[in-house]
Design an enzyme around this catalytic site. Structure first.
Site, PDB file in Angstrom:
ATOM      1  N   ARG A 173       0.837  -1.208   0.000  1.00 17.33           N
ATOM      2  CA  ARG A 173       0.000   0.000   0.000  1.00 17.33           C
ATOM      3  C   ARG A 173       0.871   1.257   0.000  1.00 17.33           C
ATOM      4  NH1 ARG A 173      -5.190   0.068   2.259  1.00 17.33           N
ATOM      5  NH2 ARG A 173      -4.713   1.892   3.518  1.00 17.33           N
ATOM      6  N   ARG A 177       9.924   5.523  -3.030  1.00 18.81           N
ATOM      7  CA  ARG A 177      10.326   6.458  -4.082  1.00 18.81           C
ATOM      8  C   ARG A 177      11.786   6.844  -3.960  1.00 18.81           C
ATOM      9  NH1 ARG A 177       6.114  10.043  -2.232  1.00 18.81           N
ATOM     10  NH2 ARG A 177       4.208   9.248  -3.166  1.00 18.81           N
ATOM     11  N   ARG A 248      -9.078  -6.643  13.187  1.00 19.54           N
ATOM     12  CA  ARG A 248      -8.303  -5.897  14.176  1.00 19.54           C
ATOM     13  C   ARG A 248      -9.169  -4.743  14.640  1.00 19.54           C
ATOM     14  NH1 ARG A 248      -4.620  -7.583  17.275  1.00 19.54           N
ATOM     15  NH2 ARG A 248      -3.144  -5.837  17.243  1.00 19.54           N
ATOM     16  N   ARG A 279       0.080   5.335  16.477  1.00 19.68           N
ATOM     17  CA  ARG A 279       0.246   6.699  15.959  1.00 19.68           C
ATOM     18  C   ARG A 279      -0.459   7.713  16.848  1.00 19.68           C
ATOM     19  NH1 ARG A 279      -2.520   5.170  10.048  1.00 19.68           N
ATOM     20  NH2 ARG A 279      -4.362   4.191  10.916  1.00 19.68           N
ATOM     21  N   GLU A 299      -3.640   6.053  19.037  1.00 17.32           N
ATOM     22  CA  GLU A 299      -4.342   4.905  18.458  1.00 17.32           C
ATOM     23  C   GLU A 299      -3.687   3.604  18.939  1.00 17.32           C
ATOM     24  OE1 GLU A 299      -5.444   5.956  14.325  1.00 17.32           O
ATOM     25  OE2 GLU A 299      -4.951   3.871  13.891  1.00 17.32           O
ATOM     26  N   TYR A 346     -10.033  -4.698   2.651  1.00 17.61           N
ATOM     27  CA  TYR A 346      -9.283  -3.572   3.224  1.00 17.61           C
ATOM     28  C   TYR A 346      -9.435  -2.365   2.293  1.00 17.61           C
ATOM     29  CZ  TYR A 346      -5.067  -1.573   5.580  1.00 17.61           C
ATOM     30  OH  TYR A 346      -4.174  -0.797   6.283  1.00 17.61           O
ATOM     31  N   ASP A 348     -10.027   1.421   1.002  1.00 15.63           N
ATOM     32  CA  ASP A 348      -9.988   2.840   1.317  1.00 15.63           C
ATOM     33  C   ASP A 348     -11.311   3.459   0.868  1.00 15.63           C
ATOM     34  OD1 ASP A 348      -7.506   3.096   2.540  1.00 15.63           O
ATOM     35  OD2 ASP A 348      -6.450   3.155   0.628  1.00 15.63           O
TER      36      ASP A 348
HETATM   37  P1  FAD Z   1     -18.294   1.684   7.907  1.00 14.27           P
HETATM   38  O1  FAD Z   1     -17.800   3.080   7.958  1.00 14.27           O
HETATM   39  O2  FAD Z   1     -17.718   0.690   8.863  1.00 14.27           O
HETATM   40  O3  FAD Z   1     -19.881   1.730   8.090  1.00 14.27           O
HETATM   41  C1  FAD Z   1     -20.638   0.593   8.421  1.00 14.27           C
HETATM   42  C2  FAD Z   1     -21.720   1.063   9.386  1.00 14.27           C
HETATM   43  O4  FAD Z   1     -22.614  -0.041   9.631  1.00 14.27           O
HETATM   44  C3  FAD Z   1     -21.167   1.467  10.744  1.00 14.27           C
HETATM   45  O5  FAD Z   1     -21.617   2.773  11.067  1.00 14.27           O
HETATM   46  C4  FAD Z   1     -21.728   0.424  11.696  1.00 14.27           C
HETATM   47  O6  FAD Z   1     -22.017   0.934  12.996  1.00 14.27           O
HETATM   48  C5  FAD Z   1     -23.001   0.011  10.972  1.00 14.27           C
HETATM   49  N1  FAD Z   1     -23.485  -1.333  11.331  1.00 14.27           N
HETATM   50  C6  FAD Z   1     -22.775  -2.485  11.390  1.00 14.27           C
HETATM   51  N2  FAD Z   1     -23.572  -3.507  11.751  1.00 14.27           N
HETATM   52  C7  FAD Z   1     -24.813  -2.992  11.906  1.00 14.27           C
HETATM   53  C8  FAD Z   1     -26.071  -3.554  12.280  1.00 14.27           C
HETATM   54  N3  FAD Z   1     -26.197  -4.847  12.584  1.00 14.27           N
HETATM   55  N4  FAD Z   1     -27.160  -2.735  12.351  1.00 14.27           N
HETATM   56  C9  FAD Z   1     -27.037  -1.418  12.071  1.00 14.27           C
HETATM   57  N5  FAD Z   1     -25.877  -0.830  11.721  1.00 14.27           N
HETATM   58  C10 FAD Z   1     -24.782  -1.616  11.630  1.00 14.27           C
HETATM   59  N6  FAD Z   1      -9.703   5.247   4.027  1.00 14.27           N
HETATM   60  C11 FAD Z   1      -9.117   6.188   3.251  1.00 14.27           C
HETATM   61  O7  FAD Z   1      -9.449   6.315   2.063  1.00 14.27           O
HETATM   62  N7  FAD Z   1      -8.166   7.038   3.756  1.00 14.27           N
HETATM   63  C12 FAD Z   1      -7.757   6.969   5.055  1.00 14.27           C
HETATM   64  O8  FAD Z   1      -6.904   7.747   5.479  1.00 14.27           O
HETATM   65  C13 FAD Z   1      -8.344   5.972   5.889  1.00 14.27           C
HETATM   66  N8  FAD Z   1      -7.960   5.861   7.173  1.00 14.27           N
HETATM   67  C14 FAD Z   1      -8.548   4.917   7.967  1.00 14.27           C
HETATM   68  C15 FAD Z   1      -8.154   4.851   9.307  1.00 14.27           C
HETATM   69  C16 FAD Z   1      -8.745   3.920  10.155  1.00 14.27           C
HETATM   70  C17 FAD Z   1      -8.322   3.838  11.580  1.00 14.27           C
HETATM   71  C18 FAD Z   1      -9.756   3.031   9.642  1.00 14.27           C
HETATM   72  C19 FAD Z   1     -10.408   2.021  10.550  1.00 14.27           C
HETATM   73  C20 FAD Z   1     -10.155   3.101   8.318  1.00 14.27           C
HETATM   74  C21 FAD Z   1      -9.553   4.043   7.457  1.00 14.27           C
HETATM   75  N9  FAD Z   1      -9.952   4.174   6.126  1.00 14.27           N
HETATM   76  C22 FAD Z   1      -9.346   5.117   5.331  1.00 14.27           C
HETATM   77  C23 FAD Z   1     -11.004   3.307   5.538  1.00 14.27           C
HETATM   78  C24 FAD Z   1     -12.411   3.932   5.636  1.00 14.27           C
HETATM   79  O9  FAD Z   1     -12.744   4.166   6.979  1.00 14.27           O
HETATM   80  C25 FAD Z   1     -13.420   2.943   5.014  1.00 14.27           C
HETATM   81  O10 FAD Z   1     -13.046   2.631   3.688  1.00 14.27           O
HETATM   82  C26 FAD Z   1     -14.865   3.461   4.991  1.00 14.27           C
HETATM   83  O11 FAD Z   1     -15.204   4.242   6.095  1.00 14.27           O
HETATM   84  C27 FAD Z   1     -15.787   2.245   4.933  1.00 14.27           C
HETATM   85  O12 FAD Z   1     -17.132   2.625   4.772  1.00 14.27           O
HETATM   86  P2  FAD Z   1     -18.278   1.535   4.971  1.00 14.27           P
HETATM   87  O13 FAD Z   1     -19.571   2.224   4.766  1.00 14.27           O
HETATM   88  O14 FAD Z   1     -17.965   0.338   4.150  1.00 14.27           O
HETATM   89  O15 FAD Z   1     -18.107   1.021   6.475  1.00 14.27           O
HETATM   90  N1  UDP Z   2       3.500   0.575   7.980  1.00 10.99           N
HETATM   91  C1  UDP Z   2       4.700   0.449   8.660  1.00 10.99           C
HETATM   92  N2  UDP Z   2       5.246   1.566   9.218  1.00 10.99           N
HETATM   93  C2  UDP Z   2       4.681   2.787   9.137  1.00 10.99           C
HETATM   94  C3  UDP Z   2       3.478   2.916   8.436  1.00 10.99           C
HETATM   95  C4  UDP Z   2       2.901   1.784   7.874  1.00 10.99           C
HETATM   96  O1  UDP Z   2       5.229  -0.641   8.768  1.00 10.99           O
HETATM   97  O2  UDP Z   2       5.234   3.765   9.688  1.00 10.99           O
HETATM   98  C5  UDP Z   2       2.916  -0.646   7.384  1.00 10.99           C
HETATM   99  C6  UDP Z   2       1.970  -1.362   8.373  1.00 10.99           C
HETATM  100  O3  UDP Z   2       2.085  -2.751   8.129  1.00 10.99           O
HETATM  101  C7  UDP Z   2       0.602  -0.873   7.941  1.00 10.99           C
HETATM  102  C8  UDP Z   2       0.786  -0.808   6.428  1.00 10.99           C
HETATM  103  O4  UDP Z   2       2.130  -0.328   6.264  1.00 10.99           O
HETATM  104  O5  UDP Z   2      -0.425  -1.755   8.343  1.00 10.99           O
HETATM  105  C9  UDP Z   2      -0.184   0.084   5.698  1.00 10.99           C
HETATM  106  O6  UDP Z   2      -0.085   1.386   6.238  1.00 10.99           O
HETATM  107  P1  UDP Z   2      -1.257   2.431   6.083  1.00 10.99           P
HETATM  108  O7  UDP Z   2      -0.771   3.748   6.588  1.00 10.99           O
HETATM  109  O8  UDP Z   2      -1.756   2.363   4.691  1.00 10.99           O
HETATM  110  O9  UDP Z   2      -2.337   1.811   7.084  1.00 10.99           O
HETATM  111  P2  UDP Z   2      -3.806   2.329   7.543  1.00 10.99           P
HETATM  112  O10 UDP Z   2      -3.824   3.828   7.404  1.00 10.99           O
HETATM  113  O11 UDP Z   2      -4.802   1.617   6.687  1.00 10.99           O
HETATM  114  O12 UDP Z   2      -3.873   1.887   8.976  1.00 10.99           O
END
Ligand code: FAD
Ligand code: UDP
Length: 366
Positions: A173, A177, A248, A279, A299, A346, A348
């Site tokens: 991911r 560079r 996770r 982080r 986190e 997984y 985004d």
């Molecule tokens: P969700 O946002 O999980 O929505 C699902 C919803 O369903 C939730 O609100 C949940 O409560 C609800 N639900 C589940 N079961 C039930 C039930 N039985 N009844 C009623 N409601 C229910 N993506 C990026 O592009 N850039 C980023 O920088 C990035 N950072 C991230 C950092 C973290 C820590 C995490 C966890 C994810 C990150 N993502 C990022 C990914 C991004 O959050 C997801 O791609 C996106 O939010 C997923 O949308 P979704 O609608 O599929 O799921």
């Molecule tokens: N990662 C790492 N060191 C860092 C940042 C990321 O080893 O400082 C690795 C780690 O395995 C992580 C993966 O790269 O799960 C993807 O990172 P990303 O920032 O895309 O993760 P997310 O934002 O989805 O948690």
């Protein structure tokens, strides 16, 4: 019993996209969204605290190379030009991310791409050309030194597993560079919605009937619709009858500080194993808030257990096989499964929107 044309389970980005597309096509359709949390927007939920839009479920930076997706979100709300340039902190040593000439220069006190390539080539000699797991993949991309200082500890904290037991794709991911470019993403477009993600989702689901604090799986009899989309965990829908998929989870610790700048960057990764969090997010830097205070979030990764939020699917072979079995069950249901948890991918945010576009085209655009 509540009857609607469309029943969308989960108020996250996937269903918000579906909702918006349905409304555009058929403004008279009745749409009900059932959400078990006490707010909309799923994991992209943001909340304003002290004039700072706080990303309540971890840092979210929108990035995509898909012009259609970028135009879609920009038509709904305005984005700023935030570029994610996180730094890694290993025992107080600061390195730029993603792995680029700034990282290599600091690690080895060198200055040219050739010097960096030579060191990495000599460090990856023992790795086969087809890396079998995350450890081999990481060493073959950046060598042992960077693997040991910036990847191994962080990854094992994040995933709770040895790097040898994780799929190689997770590390791919991140860009590698041989230029002095600290942009974490290679995508063409990047930014943060001005005013926060909740505003974006609010606009997307305007007009739908939103039912919060309701777990659909515990109240199925109360809802009925011709079309149903479920975005919760796919195994939970089937009462985990084939076995549990692994996820996770995370624990967030928040602090409002009476200083205006805590770490000088939105995201700092702590890559040594002994620090329990991965982080620290300093939210004000996403939108250059001029608040006199600052809000930070640590986190902490956790193994998922019942009652926690399943933030990350663990896409190793074992889980992937189990998912395929659930997918077969899902395909014979009247319900459509979508999003990061419904599809166990997984994803985004941009991929979630793409997947929602595809679902809409194939099922609802008749
Ligand atoms: P969700 O946002 O999980 O929505 C699902 C919803 O369903 C939730 O609100 C949940 O409560 C609800 N639900 C589940 N079961 C039930 C039930 N039985 N009844 C009623 N409601 C229910 N993506 C990026 O592009 N850039 C980023 O920088 C990035 N950072 C991230 C950092 C973290 C820590 C995490 C966890 C994810 C990150 N993502 C990022 C990914 C991004 O959050 C997801 O791609 C996106 O939010 C997923 O949308 P979704 O609608 O599929 O799921
Ligand atoms: N990662 C790492 N060191 C860092 C940042 C990321 O080893 O400082 C690795 C780690 O395995 C992580 C993966 O790269 O799960 C993807 O990172 P990303 O920032 O895309 O993760 P997310 O934002 O989805 O948690």
């Amino acid at each position: 019993m509540k009857n609607s044309d469309y029943l969308l389970i989960g108020a996250g980005l996937f269903n918000a996209t579906i909702c918006y597309l349905i409304k555009q096509k058929n403004p008279n359709a009745s749409i009900t969204i059932v959400e078990k949390r006490n707010h909309i927007a799923g994991n992209i939920y943001t909340e304003e605290i002290e004039n700072i839009n706080v990303h309540k479920y971890g840092a979210h930076i929108f990035h995509t190379s898909n012009k259609k997706v970028w135009q879609f979100v920009n038509n709904i709300t305005e984005f700023n030009r935030f570029t994610n340039s996180p730094v890694a902190n290993f025992k107080g040593e600061i390195y730029n991310l993603p792995f680029n000439m700034n990282t290599f220069s600091k690690m080895w006190n060198i200055s040219t791409p050739k010097e960096a390539r030579d060191i990495i080539d000599s460090q990856k000699k023992t790795i086969s050309s087809e890396p079998k797991n995350l450890e081999e993949q990481a060493i073959s991309l950046v060598g042992y030194d960077i693997y040991n200082k910036l990847i191994k500890g962080y990854t094992e904290k994040q995933w709770g597993r040895d790097c040898k037991d994780l799929p190689a794709f997770i590390i791919k991911r991140l860009p590698v560079r041989y230029t002095y470019d600290n942009n974490y993403f290679n995508d063409l477009y990047q930014g943060i919605p001005i005013g926060g993600y909740t505003k974006l989702v609010e606009k997307m689901i305007e007009g739908a009937d939103i039912v919060l604090n309701t777990d659909y799986l515990k109240s199925k009899d109360e809802f009925n619709a011709k079309h149903i989309v479920y975005t919760g965990p796919i195994d939970e829908y089937f009462d985990c009858k084939l076995g549990k998929l692994e996820y996770r989870s995370l624990h967030f610790e928040n602090e409002l500080l009476d200083i205006d700048n805590y770490q000088g960057v939105a995201v700092m990764n702590f890559t040594e194993r002994d620090i329990p969090y991965t982080r620290i997010i300093e939210h004000k830097h996403f939108e250059n808030s001029n608040s006199s205070k600052t809000y930070i979030t640590k986190e902490y990764p956790r193994e998922f257990e019942q009652g926690m939020e399943p933030y990350y699917p663990v896409n190793n072979d074992k889980n992937q096989k189990l998912y395929e079995e659930y997918k077969k069950l899902a395909d014979s249901e009247h319900v459509i499964f979508g999003g990061r948890l419904g599809e166990y991918k997984y994803y985004d945010m941009d991929k979630v929107i793409e997947s929602a576009f595809n679902l809409f085209e194939s099922k609802f655009n008749e």
